[in-house]
Design an enzyme around this catalytic site. Structure first.
Site, PDB file in Angstrom:
ATOM      1  N   SER A 254      19.948  27.941  32.023  1.00  0.00           N
ATOM      2  CA  SER A 254      19.640  27.641  30.814  1.00  0.00           C
ATOM      3  C   SER A 254      18.250  27.247  30.632  1.00  0.00           C
ATOM      4  CB  SER A 254      20.594  26.620  30.219  1.00  0.00           C
ATOM      5  OG  SER A 254      20.318  25.351  30.629  1.00  0.00           O
TER       6      SER A 254
ATOM      7  N   VAL B 160      16.454  24.605  29.111  1.00  0.00           N
ATOM      8  CA  VAL B 160      15.844  23.009  29.613  1.00  0.00           C
ATOM      9  C   VAL B 160      16.293  22.747  31.019  1.00  0.00           C
ATOM     10  CG1 VAL B 160      16.380  20.754  28.960  1.00  0.00           C
ATOM     11  CG2 VAL B 160      16.087  22.402  27.133  1.00  0.00           C
ATOM     12  N   CYS B 161      17.417  23.048  31.567  1.00  0.00           N
ATOM     13  CA  CYS B 161      17.573  22.786  32.820  1.00  0.00           C
ATOM     14  C   CYS B 161      16.610  23.477  33.907  1.00  0.00           C
ATOM     15  CB  CYS B 161      19.234  23.029  33.292  1.00  0.00           C
ATOM     16  SG  CYS B 161      20.510  22.851  32.215  1.00  0.00           S
ATOM     17  N   GLY B 162      16.429  24.966  33.743  1.00  0.00           N
ATOM     18  CA  GLY B 162      15.574  25.292  34.372  1.00  0.00           C
ATOM     19  C   GLY B 162      14.147  24.686  34.684  1.00  0.00           C
TER      20      GLY B 162
ATOM     21  N   MET C 205      14.824  20.995  36.462  1.00  0.00           N
ATOM     22  CA  MET C 205      14.942  21.390  37.878  1.00  0.00           C
ATOM     23  C   MET C 205      13.749  21.734  38.788  1.00  0.00           C
ATOM     24  SD  MET C 205      17.645  19.977  38.825  1.00  0.00           S
ATOM     25  CE  MET C 205      18.239  19.196  37.179  1.00  0.00           C
TER      26      MET C 205
END
Lengths: 177, 163
Positions: B44, B46-48, B51
């Site tokens: 996704s 934002v998570c990408g 991280m």
């Protein structure tokens, strides 16, 4: 509200005068397509606001996803040592689809910089620490992707289209005038 | 929004898959500091970004004596593909079976969507939560809060003891 933790100083790359009403600090990555989109918009703002605006660029290379970003940043710093940081900066973004080591050397050649000097500075990571310190200062200020803008020290969380950036700058101009 | 475990609480131990054939337990970090970054989903946007950002700050976390693990409900094979794509140099743990059990234990599970919340914890050398933070799901919390919290903790014990 995230604040810029590293104040603008003489070590920065600055376009515009110290008497400007508004300072726009950008954290950017030379291989980031959004940064390439933003660069001409920043130029547009500079033309629109003239002496009222000064622009600062700091490096935020995400080299694990953009393997050329760090080398490009170091090449821009090398150009900066020779007084042509912004020329290199604009040329990298304007030619981003061709970004690679050959492009960096070609730009250096166009700017009449020593290509041997560029090679030596890259091979010895002469500017790696400077670039890393820009990056870490950004992280501490709440930069979490690129481009990230700070307007008079406050992170701009809106978009970077000409209208959005201009509206945010106008707001600061009315405050300071 | 869920209510996450607060500082001072003993961090619930867990054992999760770090790769399809390797497991990692929180207790293995005893004596060291570890950042637990719960996040909703691999891939996704934002998570990408989150991280990826942490991946670039890893050296700084380690300099401050802290390891990092990411935790989501994605399967171990999904994590493997995601970590490979983003060149991640820290483990992603799979809170997959029973789904979300570890996230729930930390109060970092969103029942309505079946994903982990975007929650951060720093677990200290004694296995206690030293700092925690719950970010709105759509907002990348960045790394500044973690670094500030690590700076506030006492200097970690080092192996270089002057005598």
């Amino acid at each position: 509200m995230s604040q810029l933790r590293v104040p603008v100083s003489a070590r920065d790359h600055i376009r515009g005068g110290n008497d400007a009403d508004v300072t726009l600090v950008e954290y950017g990555d030379y291989q980031c397509p959004y940064c390439a989109m933003a660069n001409p918009i920043v130029g547009l703002m500079e033309r629109q606001y003239g002496r009222a605006l000064r622009v600062v660029f700091r490096h935020f290379p995400m080299e694990e996803v953009h393997p050329l970003a760090l080398t490009a940043a170091e090449a821009a710093e090398y150009a900066g040592d020779n007084g042509v940081f912004w020329e290199m900066h604009d040329a990298i973004y304007a030619n981003q689809p061709r970004l690679g080591v050959p492009l960096l050397f070609a730009i250096a050649g166009t700017l009449k910089l020593s290509q041997i000097g560029l090679r030596d500075s890259l091979a010895s990571f002469l500017h790696a620490e400077r670039v890393r310190s820009d990056f870490l200062g950004g992280v501490r200020s709440g930069v979490n992707g690129t481009p990230t803008f700070f307007i008079n020290g406050v992170r701009h969380d809106g978009g970077f289209s000409a209208s959005e950036l201009s509206a945010a700058l106008e707001q600061q101009l009315t405050v300071t005038r | 929004m869920p209510t996450i475990l607060s500082p001072g609480t003993t961090a619930p131990d867990f054992t999760l898959n770090a790769t399809p054939d390797q497991k990692l337990s929180l207790s293995e970090f005893r004596g060291r500091r570890v950042i637990l970054a719960f996040y909703p989903a691999d891939w996704s946007p934002v998570c990408g970004d989150q991280m990826s950002l942490y991946n670039h700050v890893l050296a700084e976390f380690r300099k401050k004596g802290a390891e990092l693990v990411g935790i989501s409900v994605d399967g171990a094979w999904c994590h493997q593909a995601f970590a490979h794509d983003r060149n991640l140099h820290f483990p992603l743990l799979s809170d997959f079976e029973p789904k979300g059990a570890v996230s729930r234990a930390y109060g970092a599970y969103q029942d309505n969507v079946g994903e982990s919340a975007r929650a951060l914890f720093i677990v200290d050398e004694q296995g206690k939560i030293a700092w925690s933070f719950l970010s709105p799901v759509g907002i990348n919390p960045g790394a500044d809060g973690i670094l500030d919290a690590l700076d506030m903790m006492p200097a970690p014990e080092t192996t270089n003891v002057a005598t």
